[in-house]
Design a protein around this motif. Structure first.
Motif, PDB file in Angstrom:
ATOM      1  N   GLU A 164      50.435  79.964  27.201  1.00  0.00           N
ATOM      2  CA  GLU A 164      49.203  79.882  28.190  1.00  0.00           C
ATOM      3  C   GLU A 164      49.565  79.911  29.599  1.00  0.00           C
ATOM      4  O   GLU A 164      51.078  79.092  30.172  1.00  0.00           O
ATOM      5  N   SER A 165      49.109  80.023  30.312  1.00  0.00           N
ATOM      6  CA  SER A 165      49.125  80.204  31.786  1.00  0.00           C
ATOM      7  C   SER A 165      48.400  79.664  32.779  1.00  0.00           C
ATOM      8  O   SER A 165      47.016  79.517  32.681  1.00  0.00           O
ATOM      9  N   LYS A 166      49.004  78.357  33.339  1.00  0.00           N
ATOM     10  CA  LYS A 166      47.854  77.604  34.483  1.00  0.00           C
ATOM     11  C   LYS A 166      48.948  77.416  35.880  1.00  0.00           C
ATOM     12  O   LYS A 166      49.879  76.864  35.817  1.00  0.00           O
ATOM     13  N   PRO A 167      48.227  77.692  37.248  1.00  0.00           N
ATOM     14  CA  PRO A 167      48.882  76.830  38.207  1.00  0.00           C
ATOM     15  C   PRO A 167      49.029  75.352  38.168  1.00  0.00           C
ATOM     16  O   PRO A 167      48.648  74.816  37.655  1.00  0.00           O
ATOM     17  N   VAL A 168      50.294  75.210  38.939  1.00  0.00           N
ATOM     18  CA  VAL A 168      51.055  73.752  38.772  1.00  0.00           C
ATOM     19  C   VAL A 168      50.877  73.600  40.374  1.00  0.00           C
ATOM     20  O   VAL A 168      51.681  74.231  40.763  1.00  0.00           O
ATOM     21  N   PRO A 169      50.847  72.293  40.800  1.00  0.00           N
ATOM     22  CA  PRO A 169      51.197  71.997  42.042  1.00  0.00           C
ATOM     23  C   PRO A 169      52.764  71.954  42.464  1.00  0.00           C
ATOM     24  O   PRO A 169      53.247  71.660  41.237  1.00  0.00           O
ATOM     25  N   MET A 170      53.419  71.988  43.418  1.00  0.00           N
ATOM     26  CA  MET A 170      54.607  72.052  43.977  1.00  0.00           C
ATOM     27  C   MET A 170      55.023  69.888  43.050  1.00  0.00           C
ATOM     28  O   MET A 170      56.369  70.546  42.821  1.00  0.00           O
ATOM     29  N   ALA A 171      54.313  69.779  43.419  1.00  0.00           N
ATOM     30  CA  ALA A 171      54.457  68.044  43.502  1.00  0.00           C
ATOM     31  C   ALA A 171      55.215  67.944  41.654  1.00  0.00           C
ATOM     32  O   ALA A 171      55.980  67.393  41.592  1.00  0.00           O
ATOM     33  N   LYS A 172      54.254  68.334  40.977  1.00  0.00           N
ATOM     34  CA  LYS A 172      54.520  69.218  39.310  1.00  0.00           C
ATOM     35  C   LYS A 172      56.086  69.411  39.300  1.00  0.00           C
ATOM     36  O   LYS A 172      56.740  68.632  38.547  1.00  0.00           O
TER      37      LYS A 172
ATOM     38  N   VAL B 128      60.912  73.419  46.568  1.00  0.00           N
ATOM     39  CA  VAL B 128      60.204  72.216  46.243  1.00  0.00           C
ATOM     40  C   VAL B 128      60.283  71.411  46.264  1.00  0.00           C
ATOM     41  O   VAL B 128      59.318  70.134  47.738  1.00  0.00           O
ATOM     42  N   THR B 129      61.189  70.633  46.752  1.00  0.00           N
ATOM     43  CA  THR B 129      62.092  69.329  47.564  1.00  0.00           C
ATOM     44  C   THR B 129      61.620  69.538  49.776  1.00  0.00           C
ATOM     45  O   THR B 129      61.084  68.580  49.981  1.00  0.00           O
ATOM     46  N   LYS B 130      62.120  70.514  49.795  1.00  0.00           N
ATOM     47  CA  LYS B 130      62.101  70.751  51.454  1.00  0.00           C
ATOM     48  C   LYS B 130      60.386  71.139  51.777  1.00  0.00           C
ATOM     49  O   LYS B 130      59.704  70.916  52.774  1.00  0.00           O
ATOM     50  N   PHE B 131      59.038  71.415  51.208  1.00  0.00           N
ATOM     51  CA  PHE B 131      57.954  72.310  51.309  1.00  0.00           C
ATOM     52  C   PHE B 131      57.027  71.246  50.582  1.00  0.00           C
ATOM     53  O   PHE B 131      56.096  71.634  50.526  1.00  0.00           O
ATOM     54  N   SER B 132      57.461  71.123  49.500  1.00  0.00           N
ATOM     55  CA  SER B 132      56.165  69.147  48.290  1.00  0.00           C
ATOM     56  C   SER B 132      55.408  68.204  49.807  1.00  0.00           C
ATOM     57  O   SER B 132      56.728  68.231  50.504  1.00  0.00           O
ATOM     58  N   LYS B 133      55.139  68.479  49.892  1.00  0.00           N
ATOM     59  CA  LYS B 133      54.106  67.693  50.946  1.00  0.00           C
ATOM     60  C   LYS B 133      53.713  66.859  50.141  1.00  0.00           C
ATOM     61  O   LYS B 133      53.481  65.478  51.652  1.00  0.00           O
ATOM     62  N   ASP B 134      53.533  65.880  49.340  1.00  0.00           N
ATOM     63  CA  ASP B 134      53.248  64.551  48.743  1.00  0.00           C
ATOM     64  C   ASP B 134      53.944  64.343  47.473  1.00  0.00           C
ATOM     65  O   ASP B 134      54.057  65.881  46.825  1.00  0.00           O
TER      66      ASP B 134
END
Length: 111
Positions: free
Chosen positions: A8-16, A41-47
């Motif tokens: 399976e392939s699905k997009p995942v948000p950076m926070a996840k 992802v630690t540097k650029f995750s917004k929320d």
């Protein structure tokens, strides 16, 4: 890669991604690539993950999931930045839709 295939392939948000890697790091040692990804992802995750999931859910009512996640990760601040995300789309997106997306982003904006 004998015996391995993509199920399976699905997009995942950076926070996840950040949450997944942090949980994985508690039990196992991260590889070089995983450490680089966690650092990014630690540097650029917004929320936070919770707010990101709410934002993606709200955006999915307007655009496809892959775009909702991309918008949530990048959190564009203006119309021109938002238009760049849809530059390669075959069907043009209306200015009203883009403005509606920006209104939603304003609700979740982290400063």
């Amino acid at each position: 890669m004998i015996g391995k295939k993509v199920v399976e392939s699905k997009p995942v948000p950076m926070a996840k991604v950040k949450t997944i890697l942090e949980d994985f790091q508690e039990e196992f040692e991260l590889s070089y690539e995983q450490n680089l990804t966690l650092d990014h992802v630690t540097k650029f995750s917004k929320d936070s993950l919770e707010n990101t999931e709410k934002l993606v859910e709200e955006l999915e009512q307007i655009v496809k999931t892959k775009y909702a996640i991309r918008i949530a990760d990048l959190m564009p601040q203006n119309l021109s930045d938002l238009r760049l995300l849809f530059a390669k789309e075959r069907t043009p997106i209306t200015k009203e839709t883009l403005e509606k997306i920006l209104e939603i982003l304003d609700k979740y904006s982290v400063e």
